[in-house]
Design a protein around this motif. Structure first.
Motif, short mmCIF file in Angstrom:
data_model
loop_
_atom_site.label_atom_id
_atom_site.label_comp_id
_atom_site.label_asym_id
_atom_site.label_seq_id
_atom_site.Cartn_x
_atom_site.Cartn_y
_atom_site.Cartn_z
N GLY A 1 0.96 -1.35 -0.20
CA GLY A 1 -0.30 0.37 -0.19
C GLY A 1 0.78 0.95 0.03
O GLY A 1 0.26 2.66 0.30
N ASN A 2 2.60 1.21 -0.22
CA ASN A 2 3.30 2.58 -0.24
C ASN A 2 3.38 2.65 -1.21
O ASN A 2 4.20 1.76 -1.95
N SER A 3 3.36 4.04 -1.88
CA SER A 3 4.43 4.75 -3.07
C SER A 3 5.25 5.78 -2.96
O SER A 3 4.90 6.45 -1.76
N TRP A 4 5.68 5.34 -3.88
CA TRP A 4 7.13 6.81 -3.40
C TRP A 4 7.90 7.29 -5.18
O TRP A 4 8.01 6.06 -5.46
N ASP A 5 8.23 8.77 -4.57
CA ASP A 5 9.61 9.03 -6.16
C ASP A 5 10.71 8.51 -5.65
O ASP A 5 11.15 9.18 -4.52
N ASP A 6 11.64 7.45 -5.95
CA ASP A 6 12.83 7.37 -5.21
C ASP A 6 13.41 8.09 -5.59
O ASP A 6 14.04 9.21 -6.53
N ALA A 7 14.25 9.47 -4.37
CA ALA A 7 15.09 9.69 -4.65
C ALA A 7 16.68 9.22 -5.37
O ALA A 7 17.47 10.37 -5.60
N ASN A 8 16.72 7.93 -5.45
CA ASN A 8 17.45 7.49 -5.89
C ASN A 8 17.97 6.47 -6.93
O ASN A 8 18.07 4.72 -6.42
N PRO A 9 16.90 5.87 -7.91
CA PRO A 9 16.50 5.58 -8.75
C PRO A 9 17.85 4.46 -9.27
O PRO A 9 18.93 5.47 -9.25
N VAL A 10 17.10 3.61 -10.42
CA VAL A 10 18.78 3.39 -11.17
C VAL A 10 18.95 4.41 -12.28
O VAL A 10 17.97 5.37 -12.59
N ARG A 11 20.38 4.86 -12.17
CA ARG A 11 21.41 5.69 -12.40
C ARG A 11 22.12 5.02 -14.13
O ARG A 11 22.67 3.93 -13.52
N PHE A 12 21.93 5.49 -15.20
CA PHE A 12 22.99 4.40 -16.11
C PHE A 12 24.17 6.03 -16.04
O PHE A 12 25.51 4.78 -16.87
N HIS A 13 24.11 7.22 -16.05
CA HIS A 13 25.01 7.77 -16.85
C HIS A 13 25.18 8.73 -14.72
O HIS A 13 26.81 8.97 -14.65
N ASP A 14 24.32 10.00 -15.19
CA ASP A 14 24.78 10.63 -14.19
C ASP A 14 26.09 11.54 -14.24
O ASP A 14 27.02 11.61 -13.11
N GLY A 15 26.35 12.36 -15.59
CA GLY A 15 27.79 13.07 -15.58
C GLY A 15 28.71 11.97 -16.11
O GLY A 15 29.90 12.47 -15.94
N GLY A 16 28.58 10.72 -15.91
CA GLY A 16 29.20 9.84 -15.55
C GLY A 16 30.15 9.41 -14.27
O GLY A 16 30.53 8.40 -14.71
N ALA A 17 29.51 9.57 -14.00
CA ALA A 17 29.90 8.91 -12.09
C ALA A 17 29.56 7.14 -12.54
O ALA A 17 30.02 6.51 -11.86
N VAL A 18 28.57 7.08 -12.59
CA VAL A 18 28.45 5.69 -12.80
C VAL A 18 29.42 4.81 -13.52
O VAL A 18 29.56 3.57 -12.96
N ASN A 19 29.91 5.33 -14.59
CA ASN A 19 30.23 4.41 -15.43
C ASN A 19 32.21 4.85 -15.27
O ASN A 19 32.71 3.43 -15.91
N HIS A 20 32.25 5.58 -14.89
CA HIS A 20 34.24 5.74 -13.99
C HIS A 20 34.07 4.66 -13.13
O HIS A 20 33.58 4.25 -12.04
N PRO A 21 35.83 4.01 -13.11
CA PRO A 21 35.86 2.92 -12.48
C PRO A 21 36.34 3.04 -11.68
O PRO A 21 38.01 3.44 -11.12
N TRP A 22 35.17 3.03 -10.48
CA TRP A 22 35.90 2.92 -9.20
C TRP A 22 36.31 2.44 -8.38
O TRP A 22 36.09 1.05 -8.09
N LEU A 23 38.19 2.29 -8.06
CA LEU A 23 38.35 1.13 -7.33
C LEU A 23 37.89 0.55 -5.62
O LEU A 23 38.42 -0.30 -5.90
N SER A 24 37.21 1.06 -5.14
CA SER A 24 36.54 1.12 -4.12
C SER A 24 35.45 0.07 -3.94
O SER A 24 35.09 -0.48 -3.71
N ASP A 25 34.65 1.00 -5.09
CA ASP A 25 33.53 -0.45 -5.64
C ASP A 25 34.43 -1.96 -5.78
O ASP A 25 33.65 -2.99 -5.21
N ALA A 26 35.13 -1.87 -6.54
CA ALA A 26 36.26 -3.74 -6.47
C ALA A 26 36.41 -3.85 -5.67
O ALA A 26 35.66 -5.17 -4.78
N THR A 27 36.45 -2.79 -4.03
CA THR A 27 37.38 -3.57 -2.76
C THR A 27 35.95 -4.09 -2.07
O THR A 27 36.07 -5.30 -1.50
N TRP A 28 35.22 -3.65 -2.15
CA TRP A 28 33.90 -3.96 -1.65
C TRP A 28 33.23 -5.06 -1.04
O TRP A 28 33.29 -5.63 -0.44
#
Length: 382
Positions: free
Chosen positions: A282-309
């Motif tokens: 019964g709950n609905s919302w517009d998500d503040a962090n929806p799926v993103r594909f680019h975001d000015g290149g921030a999505v696509n950049h290879p962040w080494l900390s992501d791999a480490t996590w």
């Protein structure tokens, strides 16, 4: 578009695998919209049946590249479950947009969030089962992290099963498991058919977490760097197009609904692709962090900390028997120079930083600076 590196692609036909998930959109739309042809290549798409198929076909060279789980890439690189095989992450494809779904039966027994699920498991201990999509993959690790944050040991209090994403909702409806973590639209499907509800989105677990990547074998990246640059540039153009407007995302939802791609109803795909959620309770919302594909290149950049996590979590849950050289593995896996050159082709900005900081659901800040200390702070682990 001017090709700044001047060398033609070694291969003009590139076989790219994908799983039927909403976040395959950048590779599909790169082909559908002709961004591949602009870069002098032709993407030949291959719809895969499971993540293990994606892994095997990448390793054998039957696919040149693929839309693939970040955690799967790390696991293969480190030889979890099989001999290690050198792979290469060319770029990030997505952030956010996955979900943990629980069965309607659990909601009827009062389990509507992490704390109430923990209370139910303590009160009625039994073999609770939860599905994920690949043993070393993103969905297994989101699931384990969310359960542990609620005080539920995912191995003592429950057990997990591996299920291909399109089969999740049907298995939940049939009573074969109590919940699952998967990519969209397969969370939305369970909400729409009434068999389950969304108890958590992956962006609640880690806002702007890494999702799928464009992966290839190290051998292909070494043998065909110009082809890889062209492929990344084309997919970057598609990712930028996806994030440019809601109208573009709506058009992509129509394309993805085709049996050739995701093969799910548009009404399962479009709302969450546009950031509009209903949880089935019964709950609905517009998500503040929806799926993103680019975001000015921030999505696509290879962040080494992501791999480490991903490596820390694979150690945490016993998939890796000892801690690896985190920074060396992350740097070897992510082809930073190749990505930067491709971003130049696509006129996408790049970042000088290799690490980023995030606050996760358990209020722990992750920035990759002290993986050993971070891992030592985990109270629930194998």
């Amino acid at each position: 578009m001017t090709r700044v590196h001047g060398t033609a692609p070694e291969r003009t036909e590139v076989r790219v695998g994908f799983m039927p998930l909403t976040d395959c959109a950048p590779v599909v739309m790169a082909s559908v919209l002709g961004f591949d042809e602009q870069q002098g290549i032709r993407i030949v798409l291959s719809k895969e049946a499971s993540w293990s198929s994606v892994r095997d076909r990448l390793v054998r060279g039957q696919l040149d590249a693929a839309h693939v789980l970040y955690g799967l890439m790390v696991g293969v690189q480190l030889g979890i479950g099989a001999a290690p095989h050198p792979l290469a992450i060319l770029m990030g494809l997505s952030r956010n947009g996955q979900a943990i779904t629980l069965s309607r039966r659990l909601a009827e027994r009062g389990a509507v969030d992490g704390s109430s699920l923990a209370q139910l498991i303590r009160a009625e201990p039994r073999g609770y089962s939860f599905g994920h999509t690949f043993p070393t993959g993103n969905h297994a690790l989101w699931l384990y992290y969310w359960l542990a944050a609620a005080g539920i040991d995912p191995f003592r209090h429950a057990y997990s099963v591996t299920v291909p994403p399109p089969q999740m909702a049907a298995n939940l409806a049939a009573g074969h498991m109590d919940g699952y973590c998967a990519g969209e639209p397969w969370g939305a499907r369970a909400v729409r058919d009434g068999s389950g509800f969304t108890v958590a989105t992956s962006q609640e677990i880690w806002p702007d977490h890494p999702g799928k990547v464009l992966g290839t074998s190290s051998a292909f990246a070494d043998a065909c760097p110009n082809t890889c640059r062209a492929l990344v540039a084309a997919v970057l153009q598609a990712a930028r197009w996806m994030d440019a407007s809601g109208a573009n995302r709506s058009a992509a939802a129509e394309v993805l609904s085709s049996p050739a791609y995701v093969g799910a109803a548009r009404e399962d795909i479009a709302p969450r692709l546009l950031g509009r959620y209903e949880d089935g309770l019964g709950n609905s919302w517009d998500d503040a962090n929806p799926v993103r594909f680019h975001d000015g290149g921030a999505v696509n950049h290879p962040w080494l900390s992501d791999a480490t996590w991903f490596m820390t979590q694979q150690v945490r849950w016993g998939l890796l028997k000892k801690e690896p050289d985190y920074e060396a593995v992350a740097a070897a896996l992510n082809r930073m120079r190749l990505y930067r050159e491709a971003a130049e082709l696509a006129e996408v900005p790049t970042f000088s930083a290799l690490h980023r900081s995030s606050r996760l659901i358990d209020d722990v800040v992750w920035d990759g600076s002290d993986p050993h200390g971070y891992l030592a702070s985990c109270t629930i682990r194998r």
